[in-house]
Design a protein around this motif. Structure first.
Motif, PDB file in Angstrom:
ATOM      1  N   SER A 215       0.837  -1.203   0.000  1.00  0.00           N
ATOM      2  CA  SER A 215       0.000   0.000   0.000  1.00  0.00           C
ATOM      3  C   SER A 215       0.875   1.258   0.000  1.00  0.00           C
ATOM      4  O   SER A 215       2.057   1.193   0.363  1.00  0.00           O
ATOM      5  CB  SER A 215      -0.893  -0.012   1.243  1.00  0.00           C
TER       6      SER A 215
ATOM      7  N   THR B 269      -4.694  -1.059   6.370  1.00  0.00           N
ATOM      8  CA  THR B 269      -5.802  -0.110   6.492  1.00  0.00           C
ATOM      9  C   THR B 269      -5.320   1.279   6.068  1.00  0.00           C
ATOM     10  O   THR B 269      -4.152   1.437   5.696  1.00  0.00           O
ATOM     11  CB  THR B 269      -6.323  -0.067   7.941  1.00  0.00           C
ATOM     12  N   ASP B 270      -6.192   2.282   6.191  1.00  0.00           N
ATOM     13  CA  ASP B 270      -5.841   3.620   5.691  1.00  0.00           C
ATOM     14  C   ASP B 270      -4.765   4.298   6.520  1.00  0.00           C
ATOM     15  O   ASP B 270      -4.081   5.192   6.060  1.00  0.00           O
ATOM     16  CB  ASP B 270      -7.081   4.520   5.700  1.00  0.00           C
ATOM     17  N   GLU B 271      -4.656   3.894   7.774  1.00  0.00           N
ATOM     18  CA  GLU B 271      -3.651   4.523   8.623  1.00  0.00           C
ATOM     19  C   GLU B 271      -2.865   3.445   9.359  1.00  0.00           C
ATOM     20  O   GLU B 271      -3.378   2.350   9.597  1.00  0.00           O
ATOM     21  CB  GLU B 271      -4.319   5.457   9.629  1.00  0.00           C
TER      22      GLU B 271
ATOM     23  N   TRP C 151       3.470   9.826   9.388  1.00  0.00           N
ATOM     24  CA  TRP C 151       2.033   9.652   9.107  1.00  0.00           C
ATOM     25  C   TRP C 151       1.277  10.120  10.343  1.00  0.00           C
ATOM     26  O   TRP C 151       1.005   9.334  11.257  1.00  0.00           O
ATOM     27  CB  TRP C 151       1.737   8.174   8.813  1.00  0.00           C
TER      28      TRP C 151
END
Ligand code: AMP
Ligand code: MG
Length: 346
Positions: free
Chosen positions: A78, A184-186, A204
């Protein structure tokens, strides 16, 4: 009972040949000693679980020495994983990614994700390069025991159960890698380590921890799920955390400050932390008050992390019944230290 070969660093090719032949060889990394096996050989992977007595629902970390090897393991990297790789690999950071469906099931304990790390230790990298395939390397200890940070400690747990140990220096960090879920997104931190939450959040900013140490949830100010949801989700995502871990034979008792220790039996272990300027005063104070105690006073979080497991093991060798360990602040490497201490205290 097999014979465990002691292999010098000069004989590193012997260690590589054993791994290529599907054997088990322990080797140093910058975190702790790992018990290596060919990650793509299902028989070798199975033997890791037997040698360690590791529960079969606890997946392994695959160690790689090049970015090409990542393609043999993960089906997708990702954008989040790419960023963390750029910033922290090689190093003590394990990333959980969507797995290649052809990987041995035992490696991932049946999950649809795989955990991957590129270590920075030159001996580990050299060994993986010589084997030419990803190497699984869980901590080289009997399951549930403190990790081994020296090859001698590896042998105390695994002599006769594995094929070889590459006898390198003691490990630099002393605690296992940080594990981050990147599916996942984070980023979600599944295990704290030397790549700290603060370091990840610098890359992040919404990164969060699922550990019990951060109130089980999103960092203050973010709108993440409620604590209980995170806890349930965490157990599913990080199966290894369900098991007994890092425990010496001695009972582990945690304390906040040295003044709270009070009267103690003669033979105990005391693991404490002090600023560099107070170190000698605290050491002499403790040895005056507790003349029969085995003492380890650390001068920083790095020092504490580096000495923790070896101190547990030294206390076990001397049959010390109880080890008193000082809690540290939950910041930086302190989170990883407290995670191991809490689990050791059971
Ligand atoms: P060890 O190799 O003994 O340091 O433990 C490996 C750690 O990585 C354990 O806490 C595992 O639960 C964790 N782990 C390995 N693979 C995965 C995965 N696919 N998803 C989540 N956690 C993982
Ligand atoms: Mg382990």
């Amino acid at each position: 009972m097999r014979t465990t070969q002691r292999i010098t660093i000069e004989q590193i090719q012997t260690a590589a040949d054993l791994l290529i032949a599907g054997k088990l060889v322990a080797f140093p990394t910058e975190t702790v000693y790992g018990l290596g096996a060919d990650a793509l050989n299902p028989h070798a992977v199975k033997r890791i679980f037997e040698a360690k007595g590791r529960p079969s629902d606890n997946p392994l970390i695959a160690h790689i020495a090049s970015h090409e090897q990542l393609r043999q393991l993960a089906i997708e990297v990702s954008p989040l994983a790419k960023l963390l790789i750029e910033r922290f690999w090689p190093g003590p950071l394990t990333l959980v990614m969507d797995k290649d469906p052809d990987l041995p099931d035992d490696l991932t304990a049946g999950l649809d994700t795989v955990a991957v790390r590129m270590p920075e230790d030159p001996i580990a990298l050299d060994l993986i390069r010589r084997v030419g395939r990803p190497i699984v390397a869980p901590s080289a200890n009997r399951s549930g025991r403190p990790s081994a940070t020296t090859w001698e400690s590896v042998l105390i747990d695994l002599d006769g159960r594995i094929d070889g140990v590459l006898c390198g220096p003691p490990t630099r960090i002393g605690l296992e890698s940080t594990v981050v879920d990147t599916t996942t997104d984070e980023p979600v931190i599944l295990r704290h380590g030397a790549i700290t939450q603060e370091m990840i959040q610098r890359v992040w900013p919404s990164g969060r921890s699922s550990s019990t140490h951060l109130g089980l949830g999103p960092i203050p100010g973010s709108n993440g799920p409620a604590a209980s949801e995170v806890q349930v989700d965490f157990a599913r995502r990080s199966p290894g955390t369900r098991h007994r871990h890092y425990q010496p034979k001695a009972r582990v008792v945690l304390f906040d400050s040295i003044d709270q220790l009070g009267e103690l039996p003669l033979a105990v272990g005391i693991l404490a932390i002090a600023s560099k300027s107070d170190l000698h005063a605290i050491e002499s104070d403790l040895s005056g008050k507790y003349p029969g105690a085995k003492l380890c006073v650390c001068s920083s979080f790095d020092d504490y992390a580096g000495r923790l497991f070896e101190f547990f093991r030294e206390c076990d060798l001397e049959n010390v019944p109880t080890i008193y360990c000082q809690r540290v602040e939950l910041s930086g490497l302190g989170r990883a230290i407290m995670d191991r201490l809490d689990r050791a205290a059971g």
